[in-house]
Design a protein around this motif. Structure first.
Motif, PDB file in Angstrom:
ATOM      1  N   SER A  71       0.802  -1.222   0.000  1.00  0.00           N
ATOM      2  CA  SER A  71       0.000   0.000   0.000  1.00  0.00           C
ATOM      3  C   SER A  71       0.842   1.283   0.000  1.00  0.00           C
ATOM      4  CB  SER A  71      -0.929   0.005   1.206  1.00  0.00           C
ATOM      5  OG  SER A  71      -0.177  -0.150   2.382  1.00  0.00           O
ATOM      6  N   VAL A  72       2.155   1.131  -0.016  1.00  0.00           N
ATOM      7  CA  VAL A  72       3.018   2.323  -0.064  1.00  0.00           C
ATOM      8  C   VAL A  72       2.775   3.074  -1.368  1.00  0.00           C
ATOM      9  CG1 VAL A  72       5.416   2.948  -0.536  1.00  0.00           C
ATOM     10  CG2 VAL A  72       4.876   1.609   1.489  1.00  0.00           C
ATOM     11  N   SER A  73       2.719   4.405  -1.277  1.00  0.00           N
ATOM     12  CA  SER A  73       2.554   5.215  -2.491  1.00  0.00           C
ATOM     13  C   SER A  73       3.491   6.414  -2.429  1.00  0.00           C
ATOM     14  CB  SER A  73       1.106   5.712  -2.596  1.00  0.00           C
ATOM     15  OG  SER A  73       0.907   6.782  -1.695  1.00  0.00           O
ATOM     16  N   GLU A  74       3.441   7.236  -3.476  1.00  0.00           N
ATOM     17  CA  GLU A  74       4.285   8.436  -3.536  1.00  0.00           C
ATOM     18  C   GLU A  74       3.929   9.432  -2.432  1.00  0.00           C
ATOM     19  OE1 GLU A  74       6.627   9.345  -6.202  1.00  0.00           O
ATOM     20  OE2 GLU A  74       6.594   7.178  -6.473  1.00  0.00           O
ATOM     21  N   LYS A  75       2.741   9.251  -1.838  1.00  0.00           N
ATOM     22  CA  LYS A  75       2.310  10.194  -0.794  1.00  0.00           C
ATOM     23  C   LYS A  75       2.593   9.668   0.612  1.00  0.00           C
ATOM     24  CE  LYS A  75      -1.373  12.270  -3.479  1.00  0.00           C
ATOM     25  NZ  LYS A  75      -2.804  12.333  -3.734  1.00  0.00           N
ATOM     26  N   SER A  76       3.099   8.441   0.703  1.00  0.00           N
ATOM     27  CA  SER A  76       3.259   7.820   2.018  1.00  0.00           C
ATOM     28  C   SER A  76       4.392   8.439   2.829  1.00  0.00           C
ATOM     29  CB  SER A  76       3.564   6.329   1.861  1.00  0.00           C
ATOM     30  OG  SER A  76       2.510   5.670   1.234  1.00  0.00           O
ATOM     31  N   ARG A  77       4.238   8.338   4.128  1.00  0.00           N
ATOM     32  CA  ARG A  77       5.345   8.541   5.055  1.00  0.00           C
ATOM     33  C   ARG A  77       5.333   7.315   5.945  1.00  0.00           C
ATOM     34  NH1 ARG A  77       3.653  13.406   2.518  1.00  0.00           N
ATOM     35  NH2 ARG A  77       5.324  14.921   2.701  1.00  0.00           N
ATOM     36  N   ILE A  78       6.494   6.808   6.292  1.00  0.00           N
ATOM     37  CA  ILE A  78       6.511   5.612   7.124  1.00  0.00           C
ATOM     38  C   ILE A  78       7.236   5.889   8.438  1.00  0.00           C
ATOM     39  CG2 ILE A  78       6.205   3.923   5.273  1.00  0.00           C
ATOM     40  CD1 ILE A  78       9.230   3.540   5.256  1.00  0.00           C
ATOM     41  N   ARG A  79       6.785   5.199   9.458  1.00  0.00           N
ATOM     42  CA  ARG A  79       7.295   5.460  10.807  1.00  0.00           C
ATOM     43  C   ARG A  79       7.220   4.184  11.614  1.00  0.00           C
ATOM     44  NH1 ARG A  79       3.057   8.726   9.118  1.00  0.00           N
ATOM     45  NH2 ARG A  79       3.384  10.974   9.244  1.00  0.00           N
ATOM     46  N   GLY A  80       7.941   4.173  12.720  1.00  0.00           N
ATOM     47  CA  GLY A  80       7.865   3.015  13.604  1.00  0.00           C
ATOM     48  C   GLY A  80       8.628   3.275  14.880  1.00  0.00           C
TER      49      GLY A  80
END
Lengths: 212, 239
Positions: A71-80
């Protein structure tokens, strides 16, 4: 968003709590983003990040690693969130070596985060310092409850739900670990640290016992 | 807006502790209902799937009520910033944008945080006080859409009755203005009917020093031991 900055609670609770975030700026360094973000999710998992997610999809307690990647896209930000400084060191080393050109941010105890950067031969650029909570502080719940609720920076974990979990643990209906996971599900970004939450829930149970 | 179907509700009360602002209560008839004045439309009651009979649902929101959801539901993306969650990039992309370079500070004042909620009337008390100092309200922030006149910190009249879970006032100012900004916040914290968090964004020296900390200590402001650090790995990839 300042959502990983204002985690509250005593300093000793931060020993196992390091939030990681990866950001891009549209039109400036958003190159091959989807592949980079997918690879970073794999890296986080391989290093044992206890939770991670994508706000639009959910976190590892509400969806699968594969679905997060898909589901990652050009608009994503990822965190953890990591639970040891060594994980941060390894993460920074890998991110430096891969040279994605994306911004990498780590939240945690200042001296520990800077030390992790030094061990990874990374030179930090800037910092967002927390000057704490101001105003009508009598409206706030007790500090231990805040130590749990502030781990979801968007405040999707209510103080009343933490108290409900404490009661359920006390009655033997749920373990502290499971209760912490239930709370983690409400934090769509995946920065809520269930290991730390479980410890605080146990502290709250002990406090209840001794206050009787 | 968040509503509870009174026909379906079994009165189990499981939704009550889930609400972020305590807006769900039990009625005299033994059914849960939402206090719409207190509700900030964060949507967690629906997303959590806590209701065993799916009695909770969201109704379409009109302006200005929709502002509650825009600033409280982290799954919403702001049109202005393109960033989900009520915020801005603040320190996160500073290595690329250099928005806060030497000689300047950034500050994020988040009204309603942690977990109390805030009225936009209280937000305006802060923006008006800061505007008098001549600070710059950062353009790439959802707050900008609420201003009638940013030079005076005045918000649009029609939004003042709304409540949000939290809202970030992000400002930039020359570093020598810090004492005045702190003095102003110390005054305004006594005037608002909520809490707010304060964060200061600054550069780190090549040796790992953070000169702002001693300046803050001289002003009597305690700096928490935890912070958010931009690791300096970002760079421009497109020209």
């Amino acid at each position: 968003m300042t959502h990983s900055l204002h985690r509250l609670g005593p300093k000793e609770l931060f020993a196992e709590d390091y939030v990681w975030l990866v950001y891009h700026v549209k039109g400036i360094n958003d190159v091959d983003l989807e592949k980079k973000y997918r690879d970073i999710l794999d890296l986080a998992r391989s290093l044992g990040s206890i939770s991670y997610g994508n706000i639009k999809v959910g976190n590892i307690f509400t969806t699968s690693h594969e679905n997060l990647k898909k589901s990652v896209s050009e608009k994503s930000r990822i965190r953890g969130v990591f639970t040891s400084k060594q994980q941060v060191v390894e993460f920074l080393k890998a991110m430096k070596e891969r040279d994605y050109g994306l911004s990498v941010i780590i939240s945690g105890l200042i001296e520990e985060v800077l030390d992790a950067a030094s061990k990874a031969s990374v030179k930090p650029h800037s910092i967002h310092l927390s000057l704490g909570v101001w105003g009508k502080k009598q409206l706030l719940p007790p500090e231990e409850i805040l130590a749990v609720t502030t781990m979801c920076g968007h405040h999707m974990v209510s103080p009343r739900l933490v108290e409900r979990m404490v009661e359920k643990i006390r009655r033997g209906e749920i373990t502290p670990e499971k209760a912490a996971e239930e709370l983690a599900k409400l934090c769509p970004c995946g920065i809520f640290n269930p290991r730390k939450a479980s410890k605080i829930l146990q502290l709250l149970i002990e406090k209840k016992k001794t206050s009787k | 807006m968040a509503r509870i179907d009174q026909e379906k509700c079994t009165g189990c009360g499981d939704c009550i502790p889930v609400c972020t602002v305590g807006a769900i209560q039990m009625s005299g008839e033994g059914k849960a209902h939402v206090d719409l004045d207190a509700c900030v439309e964060c949507g967690v009651c629906v997303r959590s799937r806590v209701c065993p009979v799916n009695a909770i649902y969201m109704q379409k929101l009109e302006y200005p009520r929709i502002l509650r959801r825009v600033f409280s539901d982290p799954t919403m993306t702001h049109k202005l910033t393109g960033i989900p969650g009520r915020g801005t990039a603040e320190v996160k992309t500073n290595d690329v944008t250099l928005r806060y370079d030497w000689g300047y500070y950034g500050m994020c004042i988040e009204l309603g945080r942690p977990g109390v909620g805030a009225s936009l009337r209280d937000v305006e008390k802060v923006t008006r006080a800061l505007a008098e100092l001549g600070v710059e309200f950062v353009e790439e922030n959802p707050l900008m859409g609420l201003f009638e006149d940013p030079s005076r910190g005045k918000l649009k009249e029609e939004v003042l009755g709304e409540r949000v879970l939290s809202l970030i006032v992000e400002v930039k100012f020359p570093s020598e203005l810090l004492p005045k900004v702190i003095e102003t916040l110390k005054k305004v914290e006594k005037e608002v009917d909520t809490v707010f968090t304060v964060g200061l964004i600054t550069r780190i020296t090549p040796e790992g020093g953070i000169p702002a900390i001693s300046q803050l200590e001289q002003l009597g402001v305690a700096v928490r031991p935890n912070a958010k650090v931009n690791m300096g790995l970002g760079r421009v990839l497109r020209r």
